[in-house]
Write an enzyme that holds these catalytic residues in place. Structure first.
Site, PDB file in Angstrom:
ATOM      1  N   ASN A 113       0.878  -1.169   0.000  1.00 40.77           N
ATOM      2  CA  ASN A 113       0.000   0.000   0.000  1.00 40.77           C
ATOM      3  C   ASN A 113       0.910   1.212   0.000  1.00 40.77           C
ATOM      4  O   ASN A 113       1.445   1.590   1.033  1.00 40.77           O
ATOM      5  CB  ASN A 113      -0.905  -0.019   1.238  1.00 40.77           C
ATOM      6  CG  ASN A 113      -1.737   1.250   1.357  1.00 40.77           C
ATOM      7  OD1 ASN A 113      -1.847   2.015   0.408  1.00 40.77           O
ATOM      8  ND2 ASN A 113      -2.314   1.468   2.531  1.00 40.77           N
ATOM      9  N   TRP A 114       1.097   1.790  -1.177  1.00 39.81           N
ATOM     10  CA  TRP A 114       2.058   2.898  -1.300  1.00 39.81           C
ATOM     11  C   TRP A 114       1.531   4.191  -0.701  1.00 39.81           C
ATOM     12  O   TRP A 114       2.287   5.142  -0.539  1.00 39.81           O
ATOM     13  CB  TRP A 114       2.390   3.131  -2.777  1.00 39.81           C
ATOM     14  CG  TRP A 114       3.139   2.020  -3.432  1.00 39.81           C
ATOM     15  CD1 TRP A 114       3.583   0.847  -2.857  1.00 39.81           C
ATOM     16  CD2 TRP A 114       3.568   1.967  -4.804  1.00 39.81           C
ATOM     17  NE1 TRP A 114       4.238   0.079  -3.782  1.00 39.81           N
ATOM     18  CE2 TRP A 114       4.248   0.742  -4.994  1.00 39.81           C
ATOM     19  CE3 TRP A 114       3.432   2.827  -5.885  1.00 39.81           C
ATOM     20  CZ2 TRP A 114       4.794   0.366  -6.221  1.00 39.81           C
ATOM     21  CZ3 TRP A 114       3.977   2.459  -7.102  1.00 39.81           C
ATOM     22  CH2 TRP A 114       4.660   1.242  -7.265  1.00 39.81           C
ATOM     23  N   LYS A 115       0.247   4.278  -0.468  1.00 45.00           N
ATOM     24  CA  LYS A 115      -0.360   5.523   0.034  1.00 45.00           C
ATOM     25  C   LYS A 115      -0.013   6.667  -0.934  1.00 45.00           C
ATOM     26  O   LYS A 115       0.059   6.434  -2.131  1.00 45.00           O
ATOM     27  CB  LYS A 115       0.095   5.790   1.477  1.00 45.00           C
ATOM     28  CG  LYS A 115      -0.103   4.531   2.350  1.00 45.00           C
ATOM     29  CD  LYS A 115       0.117   4.747   3.808  1.00 45.00           C
ATOM     30  CE  LYS A 115      -0.091   3.417   4.539  1.00 45.00           C
ATOM     31  NZ  LYS A 115       0.004   3.566   5.976  1.00 45.00           N
ATOM     32  N   HIS A 138      -9.428   1.745   4.446  1.00 41.87           N
ATOM     33  CA  HIS A 138      -8.188   1.913   5.195  1.00 41.87           C
ATOM     34  C   HIS A 138      -8.424   2.916   6.334  1.00 41.87           C
ATOM     35  O   HIS A 138      -9.174   3.881   6.180  1.00 41.87           O
ATOM     36  CB  HIS A 138      -7.078   2.402   4.270  1.00 41.87           C
ATOM     37  CG  HIS A 138      -5.736   2.339   4.923  1.00 41.87           C
ATOM     38  ND1 HIS A 138      -5.307   3.303   5.790  1.00 41.87           N
ATOM     39  CD2 HIS A 138      -4.764   1.401   4.870  1.00 41.87           C
ATOM     40  CE1 HIS A 138      -4.102   2.970   6.249  1.00 41.87           C
ATOM     41  NE2 HIS A 138      -3.750   1.819   5.700  1.00 41.87           N
ATOM     42  N   GLU A 193      -6.743   5.267   7.409  1.00 38.36           N
ATOM     43  CA  GLU A 193      -6.453   6.665   7.068  1.00 38.36           C
ATOM     44  C   GLU A 193      -7.625   7.290   6.327  1.00 38.36           C
ATOM     45  O   GLU A 193      -7.917   8.477   6.509  1.00 38.36           O
ATOM     46  CB  GLU A 193      -5.153   6.734   6.235  1.00 38.36           C
ATOM     47  CG  GLU A 193      -3.938   6.463   7.109  1.00 38.36           C
ATOM     48  CD  GLU A 193      -2.770   5.812   6.389  1.00 38.36           C
ATOM     49  OE1 GLU A 193      -2.737   5.819   5.146  1.00 38.36           O
ATOM     50  OE2 GLU A 193      -1.885   5.285   7.088  1.00 38.36           O
ATOM     51  N   GLU A 220      -5.789  -4.373  10.400  1.00 34.45           N
ATOM     52  CA  GLU A 220      -4.702  -3.426  10.632  1.00 34.45           C
ATOM     53  C   GLU A 220      -4.959  -2.620  11.903  1.00 34.45           C
ATOM     54  O   GLU A 220      -5.669  -1.598  11.866  1.00 34.45           O
ATOM     55  CB  GLU A 220      -4.577  -2.449   9.462  1.00 34.45           C
ATOM     56  CG  GLU A 220      -4.304  -3.111   8.135  1.00 34.45           C
ATOM     57  CD  GLU A 220      -3.681  -2.127   7.150  1.00 34.45           C
ATOM     58  OE1 GLU A 220      -2.576  -2.399   6.706  1.00 34.45           O
ATOM     59  OE2 GLU A 220      -4.308  -1.097   6.873  1.00 34.45           O
ATOM     60  N   GLY A 260       2.430   2.390  10.581  1.00 31.40           N
ATOM     61  CA  GLY A 260       3.440   3.433  10.397  1.00 31.40           C
ATOM     62  C   GLY A 260       4.164   3.828  11.671  1.00 31.40           C
ATOM     63  O   GLY A 260       4.857   4.834  11.712  1.00 31.40           O
ATOM     64  N   SER A 314       3.130  -2.068  10.239  1.00 34.40           N
ATOM     65  CA  SER A 314       4.574  -2.223  10.450  1.00 34.40           C
ATOM     66  C   SER A 314       5.100  -3.614  10.112  1.00 34.40           C
ATOM     67  O   SER A 314       6.004  -4.121  10.777  1.00 34.40           O
ATOM     68  CB  SER A 314       4.954  -1.817  11.882  1.00 34.40           C
ATOM     69  OG  SER A 314       4.616  -0.460  12.110  1.00 34.40           O
ATOM     70  N   GLY A 350       2.691  -1.090   4.214  1.00 30.51           N
ATOM     71  CA  GLY A 350       2.849   0.309   3.838  1.00 30.51           C
ATOM     72  C   GLY A 350       4.307   0.662   3.596  1.00 30.51           C
ATOM     73  O   GLY A 350       4.857   0.382   2.531  1.00 30.51           O
ATOM     74  N   GLY A 351       4.944   1.237   4.587  1.00 35.17           N
ATOM     75  CA  GLY A 351       6.296   1.767   4.454  1.00 35.17           C
ATOM     76  C   GLY A 351       7.286   0.814   3.804  1.00 35.17           C
ATOM     77  O   GLY A 351       8.058   1.207   2.917  1.00 35.17           O
TER      78      GLY A 351
HETATM   79  P1  PGA Z   1       2.735   0.351   7.535  1.00 38.01           P
HETATM   80  O1  PGA Z   1       1.297   0.626   6.881  1.00 38.01           O
HETATM   81  O2  PGA Z   1       3.202  -0.979   7.001  1.00 38.01           O
HETATM   82  O3  PGA Z   1       3.598   1.493   7.074  1.00 38.01           O
HETATM   83  O4  PGA Z   1       2.545   0.310   9.007  1.00 38.01           O
HETATM   84  C1  PGA Z   1       0.378  -0.406   6.714  1.00 38.01           C
HETATM   85  C2  PGA Z   1      -0.882   0.132   6.095  1.00 38.01           C
HETATM   86  O5  PGA Z   1      -1.309   1.228   6.467  1.00 38.01           O
HETATM   87  O6  PGA Z   1      -1.490  -0.514   5.232  1.00 38.01           O
END
Ligand code: PGA
Length: 250
Positions: free
Chosen positions: A11-13, A96, A98, A168, A174, A214, A235-236
């Site tokens: 998930n590149w956001k 998600h 966010e 999640e 993050g 994470s 994500g990251g």
């Molecule tokens: P993260 O993000 O791996 O950077 O914690 C995961 C996500 O939000 O899908």
């Protein structure tokens, strides 16, 4: 345990320009060509075209990060399922945390999106998860069950089996603070039990449930080895070749 294919979904956001995104996928292809894991990259809308072209003929699948549920109309700034489907998008991430937090998405909206995605012939990756306060209050199970139950309203058994759920915990996203394998497994097992209640054992054993928060090269193998965790939404660590490849091959 049923024979569920492990999924590693990035998930590149809001990261990478179209040129950076295409170049990234060009570079990723040979690194993951031998993977037994299903490899998905969740990219910004404007990068979809280039990434789909770059991924063509490879085992890298492409996800959008959001969609609107209506087919068309006066929804300035929005993107429809038909637009994504025509491009060749296979998966869409919905719900998600966010999007829930910063853009006011509700469980009802997420349900409408999931249904629209399936109706268009794509597959939703439906996200859920509790805040730290909810975990400390001991209401994680109730909260996640409620989120998922509403998100799945109206989905047939056949649609459910093709869909993906991503657990999640918000406190782990993050933050570098991964849920322990036991914590992640516990909630994924609760979600699978909910699927048993809603759809029966066969559907519950077929549907994939990912963990996200994470995930990195160091913890993916143990997390993905848990009985009810069928991969990760990353994500990251999905933004760099080495990190994401290590997760895919874990
Ligand atoms: P993260 O993000 O791996 O950077 O914690 C995961 C996500 O939000 O899908």
């Amino acid at each position: 345990m049923a024979n569920r294919t492990i999924m590693a979904a990035g998930n590149w956001k809001m990261n990478k320009t179209p040129a950076e995104a295409s170049a990234f996928v060009e570079g990723l292809k040979p690194l993951v060509a031998g993977a037994t894991t299903e490899v998905v990259v969740g990219v910004p809308f404007v990068a979809l075209s280039g990434v789909l072209a770059a991924a063509k003929g490879s085992n890298v699948k492409v996800a959008a990060q959001n969609v609107h549920w209506e087919a068309n109309g006066a929804y300035t700034g929005e993107i429809s399922c038909g637009m994504l489907k025509e491009m060749g998008v296979e998966y869409v991430i919905v719900g998600h945390s966010e999007r829930r937090e910063y853009f006011g998405e509700t469980n009802e909206m997420i349900n409408k999106k999931a249904r629209a995605i399936l109706n268009a012939g794509m597959l939703p990756i439906i996200c859920c998860g509790e805040t730290l306060t909810q975990r400390e209050q001991g209401v994680t199970a109730e909260h996640v069950r409620y989120q998922i139950k509403v998100a799945l309203l109206g989905l047939s058994a056949e649609e459910m089996m093709k869909s993906v759920i991503a657990y999640e915990p918000i406190w782990a996203i993050g933050t570098g603070k991964t849920a322990s394998d036991e914590q992640a497994e516990e909630v994924c097992a609760i979600i699978r039990q909910l699927l048993v209640e809603l759809y029966g054992t066969e559907v519950a054993e077929t549907t994939r449930i990912l963990y996200g928060g994470s995930v990195n090269a160091g913890n993916a193998k143990v997390l993905f080895g848990m009985p009810n965790i069928d991969g990760g939404l990353v994500g990251g660590a999905s933004l760099k070749h080495d990190g994401f490849t290590a997760i895919v091959l874990a």
